[in-house]
Design a protein around this motif. Structure first.
Motif, PDB file in Angstrom:
ATOM      1  N   PHE A 187      20.887 -40.344 -34.355  1.00 58.62           N
ATOM      2  CA  PHE A 187      19.567 -40.541 -34.952  1.00 58.62           C
ATOM      3  C   PHE A 187      19.210 -39.304 -35.767  1.00 58.62           C
ATOM      4  O   PHE A 187      19.406 -38.175 -35.314  1.00 58.62           O
ATOM      5  N   VAL A 237      15.204 -52.473 -38.581  1.00 58.16           N
ATOM      6  CA  VAL A 237      14.403 -51.554 -39.400  1.00 58.16           C
ATOM      7  C   VAL A 237      13.251 -50.969 -38.570  1.00 58.16           C
ATOM      8  O   VAL A 237      12.917 -49.798 -38.701  1.00 58.16           O
ATOM      9  N   ASN A 291      20.570 -54.345 -32.930  1.00 60.37           N
ATOM     10  CA  ASN A 291      19.209 -53.848 -32.913  1.00 60.37           C
ATOM     11  C   ASN A 291      19.160 -52.412 -33.436  1.00 60.37           C
ATOM     12  O   ASN A 291      18.222 -52.020 -34.123  1.00 60.37           O
ATOM     13  N   TYR A 292      20.185 -51.638 -33.104  1.00 62.94           N
ATOM     14  CA  TYR A 292      20.386 -50.318 -33.698  1.00 62.94           C
ATOM     15  C   TYR A 292      21.558 -50.412 -34.666  1.00 62.94           C
ATOM     16  O   TYR A 292      22.481 -51.184 -34.446  1.00 62.94           O
ATOM     17  N   ARG A 293      21.495 -49.602 -35.698  1.00 65.03           N
ATOM     18  CA  ARG A 293      22.615 -49.565 -36.628  1.00 65.03           C
ATOM     19  C   ARG A 293      23.750 -48.717 -36.055  1.00 65.03           C
ATOM     20  O   ARG A 293      23.502 -47.792 -35.288  1.00 65.03           O
ATOM     21  N   LYS A 320      26.884 -43.079 -32.682  1.00 64.45           N
ATOM     22  CA  LYS A 320      25.476 -43.256 -33.064  1.00 64.45           C
ATOM     23  C   LYS A 320      24.758 -41.924 -33.091  1.00 64.45           C
ATOM     24  O   LYS A 320      24.811 -41.146 -32.132  1.00 64.45           O
ATOM     25  N   ASP A 370      15.102 -48.856 -35.457  1.00 62.61           N
ATOM     26  CA  ASP A 370      16.014 -47.794 -35.862  1.00 62.61           C
ATOM     27  C   ASP A 370      15.815 -47.506 -37.351  1.00 62.61           C
ATOM     28  O   ASP A 370      16.729 -47.664 -38.150  1.00 62.61           O
ATOM     29  N   PRO A 371      14.590 -47.113 -37.716  1.00 61.24           N
ATOM     30  CA  PRO A 371      14.315 -46.872 -39.140  1.00 61.24           C
ATOM     31  C   PRO A 371      15.095 -45.664 -39.623  1.00 61.24           C
ATOM     32  O   PRO A 371      15.236 -44.686 -38.888  1.00 61.24           O
ATOM     33  N   ARG A 372      15.594 -45.745 -40.836  1.00 60.34           N
ATOM     34  CA  ARG A 372      16.503 -44.713 -41.319  1.00 60.34           C
ATOM     35  C   ARG A 372      15.828 -43.768 -42.313  1.00 60.34           C
ATOM     36  O   ARG A 372      16.011 -42.566 -42.267  1.00 60.34           O
ATOM     37  N   GLU A 373      15.034 -44.346 -43.214  1.00 68.55           N
ATOM     38  CA  GLU A 373      14.429 -43.526 -44.264  1.00 68.55           C
ATOM     39  C   GLU A 373      13.218 -42.759 -43.720  1.00 68.55           C
ATOM     40  O   GLU A 373      12.487 -43.271 -42.861  1.00 68.55           O
ATOM     41  N   PRO A 374      12.998 -41.553 -44.240  1.00 73.28           N
ATOM     42  CA  PRO A 374      11.844 -40.765 -43.777  1.00 73.28           C
ATOM     43  C   PRO A 374      10.532 -41.558 -43.853  1.00 73.28           C
ATOM     44  O   PRO A 374       9.739 -41.551 -42.913  1.00 73.28           O
ATOM     45  N   GLN A 426      10.334 -44.221 -41.188  1.00 71.91           N
ATOM     46  CA  GLN A 426      10.075 -43.599 -39.887  1.00 71.91           C
ATOM     47  C   GLN A 426       8.600 -43.234 -39.753  1.00 71.91           C
ATOM     48  O   GLN A 426       8.006 -43.413 -38.683  1.00 71.91           O
ATOM     49  N   HIS A 465      13.493 -37.650 -39.286  1.00 73.95           N
ATOM     50  CA  HIS A 465      12.946 -36.975 -40.461  1.00 73.95           C
ATOM     51  C   HIS A 465      11.577 -36.373 -40.200  1.00 73.95           C
ATOM     52  O   HIS A 465      11.180 -35.425 -40.850  1.00 73.95           O
ATOM     53  N   LEU A 466      10.839 -36.948 -39.263  1.00 70.02           N
ATOM     54  CA  LEU A 466       9.503 -36.427 -38.997  1.00 70.02           C
ATOM     55  C   LEU A 466       9.563 -35.122 -38.204  1.00 70.02           C
ATOM     56  O   LEU A 466       8.585 -34.407 -38.100  1.00 70.02           O
TER      57      LEU A 466
END
Lengths: 265, 233
Positions: free
Chosen positions: B14, A246, B60-62, B12, A249-253, A256, B17-18
């Motif tokens: 990424f 998490v 560690n990464y999805r 993979k 590699d955070p997924r949700e805005p 992040q 969102h920012l």
């Protein structure tokens, strides 16, 4: 997994199902579901107002939920909804098998009685009567939380913030609980004091195989202590997973945003 | 040869969102396997996704697509879909990871940091300490530093403590993310020896080595990661 290979560790200790708490029109937390296994540390992160503290209060039966259930596997192996327990059963659970570490140690300690008394009181609550044994157990625990044993007769109001927090931990752990709730245990402490406390907690949790639900807004604390993370926002769990997954590699805005707002975790 | 690790059509991406939901397609169609006693090296320029592949294998990464099968005595586990508890168990019992950087823990000495990694895998305290001392010696970490927390060590010293941490346990699979990046020739040679020891004991290794000399000495095969470059959508 076949029943033959299933050990006690493969069965959850705590099960939250649809846990919801509303304060009138206001939302505390909504429809929270998770399972916690023995020895597992779950961090609940989010900003203030996200519902994480409300959730912790409901899980620990300090608040009644508006809806949902919290199952706990009692020492006899039977899973019970903690809100179906009677008052005496619930009190016993909180005094023996559970612990609660407050951010403000004054809520978790009796400030006017001695450090030894604070630790011994919880032992007496579960039936210990022998003064010498209680005192020696208290001394042992002061030692384990790195409090100078000569301070056993001093009241915690004479202690520093870090010492109070360590005493609160000793008071909670003296009855060999299996589950500890923690609400921002390092909040309000100096950074160096925090590091020492975190290190102590990390060691105790690993050595004793404790299950922990820890609420924190500090992602570095979550990184150091927890196996899994739940991210909360507006009362809901928006992301969950392995702690490093998490955070790396955070997924949700929103997650992040949280992760990118920290200097380095 | 016994198959230990198998990647099938792994992808993979990424989503940032920012940055307005910008997507960064790292890799797709990654298929490779590593057998016991084999050291497979991921090749390709930086940014090709080599580290991301290792991080997906370690959980560690999805993983967005495909399967990452870890073969063990009890059958195969797919890291891409395994629940967190299973991934944690894999990390204790089966998969080790040596990163470039040490994440120091306040107040824990270098020796204990290494020994803890062995104890996490179930080794008893005495054996864990013996192995930790042996590895720190082989990696030329001066004994006067062993009792100190590594936060104040030099970059190279920290990296060697980290390597010791990664090699101290008996993982069947080791992921090596540039373990020799900031080491001098003597210590690079020490790491090469450690890798050869692991190979002889049947450990399956997947690694990234920018140093060509080290790569040539340890690699059984090189997999060029640029062939997994994601096609721009």
């Amino acid at each position: 997994m076949s029943p033959e290979t299933m050990s006690a560790d493969d069965q959850p200790l705590l099960v939250a199902r649809g846990v919801t708490k509303r304060y009138g029109p206001h939302i505390g937390c909504i429809d929270v579901n998770f399972e916690l296994f023995p020895g597992e540390v779950l961090a609940i992160v989010g900003e203030s107002g996200s519902g994480k503290s409300t959730l912790l209060s409901v899980l620990s039966t300090r608040l009644d939920p508006t809806a949902g259930s919290v199952g706990y596997r009692m020492r006899d192996g039977v899973m019970r909804n903690v809100f179906d327990l009677n008052e005496a059963e619930r009190r016993l659970l909180m005094r023996t098998d559970w612990g609660f570490v407050h951010q403000d140690a004054r809520e978790g300690l009796r400030m006017g009685i001695s450090a030894g008394g604070n630790v011994g009181e919880r032992l007496m609550a579960v039936g210990a009567r022998h003064y010498g044994e209680i005192r020696s157990t208290a001394l042992d625990w002061l030692n384990r939380v790195e409090i100078d044993q000569t301070r056993i007769d001093d009241a915690p109001k004479t202690f520093s913030g870090g010492m109070r927090q360590r005493l609160q931990i000793a008071r909670n752990l003296v009855t060999n609980p299996r589950l500890i709730f923690m609400d921002e245990p390092t909040g309000g402490l100096d950074v160096s004091v925090q590091a020492r406390l975190l290190d102590l907690l990390r060691g105790l949790v690993a050595d004793l195989g404790l299950a922990v639900v820890i609420v924190t807004h500090d992602l570095a604390v979550a990184r150091l202590l927890s196996h899994r993370i739940m991210v909360m926002r507006h009362g809901r769990v928006i992301e969950t997973g392995l702690t490093d997954q998490v955070l790396d590699d955070p997924r949700e805005p929103y997650t992040q945003l949280l992760v990118s707002s920290v200097l380095q975790v | 040869m016994t198959l230990k690790l198998e990647l099938e059509d792994v992808a993979k991406t990424f989503v940032m969102h920012l940055q307005g939901g910008k997507t960064l397609e790292v890799v797709e169609g990654v298929s490779l396997s590593v057998s016991a006693g084999e050291c497979v090296v991921l090749g390709g320029p930086s940014g090709a996704g080599k580290s991301s592949i290792l991080k997906m294998i370690y959980g560690n990464y999805r993983t967005d697509r495909g399967r990452i099968l870890v073969h063990g005595a009890d059958g195969a586990i797919d890291v891409a879909t395994a629940p967190p508890r299973q991934v944690i168990r894999l990390r204790h019992a089966t998969i080790g990871y040596v990163s470039q950087f040490l994440r120091a823990i306040p107040r824990i000495s270098a020796l204990d940091l290494v020994a803890i990694a062995a104890r996490d895998q179930g080794l008893d305290e005495g054996l864990a300490l013996t192995r930790a001392r042996d590895l720190l010696t082989r990696l030329n970490v001066p004994e006067r530093l062993w009792s100190l927390p590594p936060a104040t060590f030099s970059g190279g010293e920290q990296q060697r403590v980290n390597i010791a941490r990664g090699f101290v346990a008996d993982h069947a699979i080791l992921l090596l993310d540039e373990p020799t990046a900031s080491l001098d020739a003597t210590n690079r040679a020490a790491v090469v020896e450690l890798i050869r020891d692991k190979k002889q004991r049947g450990v399956a290794m997947l690694g990234i080595f920018h140093d060509e000399d080290v790569r040539d000495r340890v690699a059984d095969r090189i997999v060029d990661v640029t062939r997994f470059a994601a096609k721009a959508a």
